[in-house]
Design a protein around this motif. Structure first.
Motif, PDB file in Angstrom:
ATOM      1  N   LEU A  18      68.214 -21.176  41.117  1.00 23.42           N
ATOM      2  CA  LEU A  18      69.298 -20.210  40.691  1.00 23.42           C
ATOM      3  C   LEU A  18      69.568 -20.814  39.418  1.00 23.42           C
ATOM      4  O   LEU A  18      70.956 -21.929  38.978  1.00 23.42           O
ATOM      5  CB  LEU A  18      70.351 -20.582  41.462  1.00 23.42           C
ATOM      6  CG  LEU A  18      69.739 -20.682  43.444  1.00 23.42           C
ATOM      7  CD1 LEU A  18      71.059 -20.417  44.260  1.00 23.42           C
ATOM      8  CD2 LEU A  18      69.514 -18.570  43.060  1.00 23.42           C
ATOM      9  N   PRO A  19      69.333 -20.764  38.265  1.00 19.77           N
ATOM     10  CA  PRO A  19      69.433 -20.983  36.724  1.00 19.77           C
ATOM     11  C   PRO A  19      71.788 -21.173  36.198  1.00 19.77           C
ATOM     12  O   PRO A  19      71.912 -21.615  35.480  1.00 19.77           O
ATOM     13  CB  PRO A  19      68.498 -20.645  35.792  1.00 19.77           C
ATOM     14  CG  PRO A  19      68.091 -19.220  36.553  1.00 19.77           C
ATOM     15  CD  PRO A  19      68.236 -19.779  38.276  1.00 19.77           C
ATOM     16  N   TYR A  20      71.667 -19.934  36.934  1.00 20.81           N
ATOM     17  CA  TYR A  20      73.022 -19.344  36.521  1.00 20.81           C
ATOM     18  C   TYR A  20      73.951 -19.959  37.783  1.00 20.81           C
ATOM     19  O   TYR A  20      75.434 -20.787  37.120  1.00 20.81           O
ATOM     20  CB  TYR A  20      73.801 -17.796  37.038  1.00 20.81           C
ATOM     21  CG  TYR A  20      72.581 -16.955  36.084  1.00 20.81           C
ATOM     22  CD1 TYR A  20      73.481 -16.638  35.171  1.00 20.81           C
ATOM     23  CD2 TYR A  20      71.786 -16.364  36.437  1.00 20.81           C
ATOM     24  CE1 TYR A  20      73.193 -16.173  33.553  1.00 20.81           C
ATOM     25  CE2 TYR A  20      71.627 -15.276  35.035  1.00 20.81           C
ATOM     26  CZ  TYR A  20      71.684 -15.218  33.950  1.00 20.81           C
ATOM     27  OH  TYR A  20      71.620 -14.440  32.957  1.00 20.81           O
ATOM     28  N   ASN A 163      71.082  -8.523  34.152  1.00 23.77           N
ATOM     29  CA  ASN A 163      72.273 -10.459  34.096  1.00 23.77           C
ATOM     30  C   ASN A 163      73.657 -10.503  34.999  1.00 23.77           C
ATOM     31  O   ASN A 163      73.134 -11.485  35.440  1.00 23.77           O
ATOM     32  CB  ASN A 163      71.910 -11.142  32.177  1.00 23.77           C
ATOM     33  CG  ASN A 163      70.313 -10.727  31.702  1.00 23.77           C
ATOM     34  OD1 ASN A 163      69.472 -11.309  32.320  1.00 23.77           O
ATOM     35  ND2 ASN A 163      70.930 -10.315  30.535  1.00 23.77           N
ATOM     36  N   ARG A 164      74.035  -9.243  34.635  1.00 20.80           N
ATOM     37  CA  ARG A 164      75.247  -9.783  35.486  1.00 20.80           C
ATOM     38  C   ARG A 164      74.397  -9.793  37.140  1.00 20.80           C
ATOM     39  O   ARG A 164      75.650 -10.333  37.396  1.00 20.80           O
ATOM     40  CB  ARG A 164      76.132  -8.319  35.224  1.00 20.80           C
ATOM     41  CG  ARG A 164      77.706  -8.649  35.926  1.00 20.80           C
ATOM     42  CD  ARG A 164      78.316  -7.505  35.298  1.00 20.80           C
ATOM     43  NE  ARG A 164      78.243  -7.563  34.095  1.00 20.80           N
ATOM     44  CZ  ARG A 164      78.380  -6.533  32.997  1.00 20.80           C
ATOM     45  NH1 ARG A 164      77.362  -5.247  33.391  1.00 20.80           N
ATOM     46  NH2 ARG A 164      78.266  -6.609  32.057  1.00 20.80           N
ATOM     47  N   GLU A 165      74.086  -9.337  37.090  1.00 18.73           N
ATOM     48  CA  GLU A 165      73.586  -8.590  38.505  1.00 18.73           C
ATOM     49  C   GLU A 165      72.744  -9.708  39.530  1.00 18.73           C
ATOM     50  O   GLU A 165      72.849 -10.903  40.444  1.00 18.73           O
ATOM     51  CB  GLU A 165      72.220  -7.720  38.884  1.00 18.73           C
ATOM     52  CG  GLU A 165      72.422  -7.827  40.475  1.00 18.73           C
ATOM     53  CD  GLU A 165      73.193  -7.445  41.223  1.00 18.73           C
ATOM     54  OE1 GLU A 165      73.143  -7.461  42.918  1.00 18.73           O
ATOM     55  OE2 GLU A 165      74.423  -6.493  41.040  1.00 18.73           O
ATOM     56  N   GLN A 170      73.671 -15.021  42.228  1.00 21.41           N
ATOM     57  CA  GLN A 170      73.357 -16.736  41.962  1.00 21.41           C
ATOM     58  C   GLN A 170      74.399 -17.259  42.526  1.00 21.41           C
ATOM     59  O   GLN A 170      73.665 -18.304  43.231  1.00 21.41           O
ATOM     60  CB  GLN A 170      72.237 -16.772  41.276  1.00 21.41           C
ATOM     61  CG  GLN A 170      70.985 -16.518  40.822  1.00 21.41           C
ATOM     62  CD  GLN A 170      70.251 -16.380  39.269  1.00 21.41           C
ATOM     63  OE1 GLN A 170      70.640 -17.690  38.860  1.00 21.41           O
ATOM     64  NE2 GLN A 170      69.580 -16.160  39.232  1.00 21.41           N
ATOM     65  N   THR A 171      75.269 -16.765  42.176  1.00 12.06           N
ATOM     66  CA  THR A 171      76.323 -17.257  42.306  1.00 12.06           C
ATOM     67  C   THR A 171      76.765 -17.129  43.684  1.00 12.06           C
ATOM     68  O   THR A 171      77.663 -18.130  44.170  1.00 12.06           O
ATOM     69  CB  THR A 171      77.648 -16.848  41.764  1.00 12.06           C
ATOM     70  OG1 THR A 171      77.282 -17.273  40.135  1.00 12.06           O
ATOM     71  CG2 THR A 171      78.883 -17.579  41.694  1.00 12.06           C
ATOM     72  N   ARG A 172      77.253 -15.981  44.196  1.00 11.97           N
ATOM     73  CA  ARG A 172      77.498 -15.871  45.694  1.00 11.97           C
ATOM     74  C   ARG A 172      76.155 -16.443  46.958  1.00 11.97           C
ATOM     75  O   ARG A 172      77.271 -17.245  47.895  1.00 11.97           O
ATOM     76  CB  ARG A 172      77.308 -14.411  46.205  1.00 11.97           C
ATOM     77  CG  ARG A 172      76.894 -13.212  47.405  1.00 11.97           C
ATOM     78  CD  ARG A 172      77.101 -12.204  47.305  1.00 11.97           C
ATOM     79  NE  ARG A 172      76.159 -11.924  47.725  1.00 11.97           N
ATOM     80  CZ  ARG A 172      75.691 -11.214  46.464  1.00 11.97           C
ATOM     81  NH1 ARG A 172      76.373 -10.846  45.923  1.00 11.97           N
ATOM     82  NH2 ARG A 172      74.935 -10.611  46.401  1.00 11.97           N
ATOM     83  N   PHE A 173      75.359 -16.645  46.091  1.00 11.78           N
ATOM     84  CA  PHE A 173      73.763 -17.129  47.251  1.00 11.78           C
ATOM     85  C   PHE A 173      74.444 -18.216  47.048  1.00 11.78           C
ATOM     86  O   PHE A 173      74.423 -19.741  47.649  1.00 11.78           O
ATOM     87  CB  PHE A 173      73.016 -17.302  47.042  1.00 11.78           C
ATOM     88  CG  PHE A 173      72.687 -15.806  47.139  1.00 11.78           C
ATOM     89  CD1 PHE A 173      72.682 -15.159  47.998  1.00 11.78           C
ATOM     90  CD2 PHE A 173      71.411 -14.586  46.274  1.00 11.78           C
ATOM     91  CE1 PHE A 173      72.294 -13.509  48.043  1.00 11.78           C
ATOM     92  CE2 PHE A 173      70.741 -14.150  46.905  1.00 11.78           C
ATOM     93  CZ  PHE A 173      71.321 -12.899  47.459  1.00 11.78           C
ATOM     94  N   GLY A 174      75.072 -19.219  45.998  1.00 11.15           N
ATOM     95  CA  GLY A 174      75.242 -20.781  45.526  1.00 11.15           C
ATOM     96  C   GLY A 174      76.611 -20.707  46.357  1.00 11.15           C
ATOM     97  O   GLY A 174      76.616 -21.756  47.141  1.00 11.15           O
TER      98      GLY A 174
END
Length: 218
Positions: A18-20, A163-165, A170-174
């Protein structure tokens, strides 16, 4: 890190990073140094391309003249100068000159005259039809440029949306992973507290059993 899963119908790439969201290296410089040292020990990547990368396109494979011109431009070689001898009117080299030399000079003069006549005809046609032809050509070029710019803007927008999605997902999964990790930590802490309580209760039970045995022996 990515892994490939093969089956008979399709091929799927599974990414487990999750690079973001992952920022452990930024928060821990020592960890970043360890990762860099570990990467330095890794073998160099293979020189061959990935099987999914298409092979390079060979330009002008069936047109050796264009291929040679492309090679000349790539090697920064100067353009071969035009042969201007054919546009000259040389006289016979000998004096007074043989009939064969005069015949060759006459044919050359006739060729030059025909060439000038064709040039005059082409210039007249260009003056008559050239302006409108260039206007149409410029209009088509502008339309093609607008289509390319629109396609570019659409591709940029699609890239931004992807990229936004990716960042949102990734933020949500993180966040979900962080919540689960905190819950796991709380559960481990609760288990440790229960185990410590069990040890204390076992000790208390042993103490009471010993006290009961002492009272029974009196």
């Amino acid at each position: 890190m990515a892994s490939l899963t093969d089956n008979d119908t399709h091929r799927t790439e599974i990414f487990d990073s999750l690079p973001y969201y992952d920022n452990d290296l930024e928060q821990n410089p020592i960890l970043k140094e360890k990762v860099e040292r570990e990467l330095a020990r890794e073998p160099k990547p293979p020189q061959t391309l990935h099987p999914r990368v298409p092979p390079p396109i060979e330009l002008f494979k069936d047109q050796p003249g264009l291929a040679a011109e492309l090679a000349r431009v790539e090697s920064h070689q100067p353009l071969v100068p035009l042969d201007t001898i054919r546009y000259q009117l040389p006289a016979p080299t000998s004096t007074p000159g043989t009939d064969e030399e005069w015949q060759q000079a006459l044919k050359n003069a006739q060729s030059q005259l025909e060439h000038q006549r064709i040039r005059h005809t082409n210039l007249a046609l260009l003056q008559t039809y050239g302006p409108n032809a260039w206007r149409i050509h410029n209009y088509l070029l502008e339309a093609t440029a607008k289509q390319a710019e629109a396609a570019l803007e659409e591709l940029k927008q699609r890239t931004t949306d992807v990229n936004r999605e990716r960042k949102n997902s990734q933020t949500r999964f993180g966040n979900q992973l962080t919540t689960l990790e905190n819950k796991w930590t709380e559960l481990i802490s609760s288990i440790l507290q229960i185990e410590m309580a069990n040890v204390a209760l076992d000790a208390e039970v042993d103490r009471l059993n010993k006290k009961e045995a002492e009272l029974a022996s009196m």
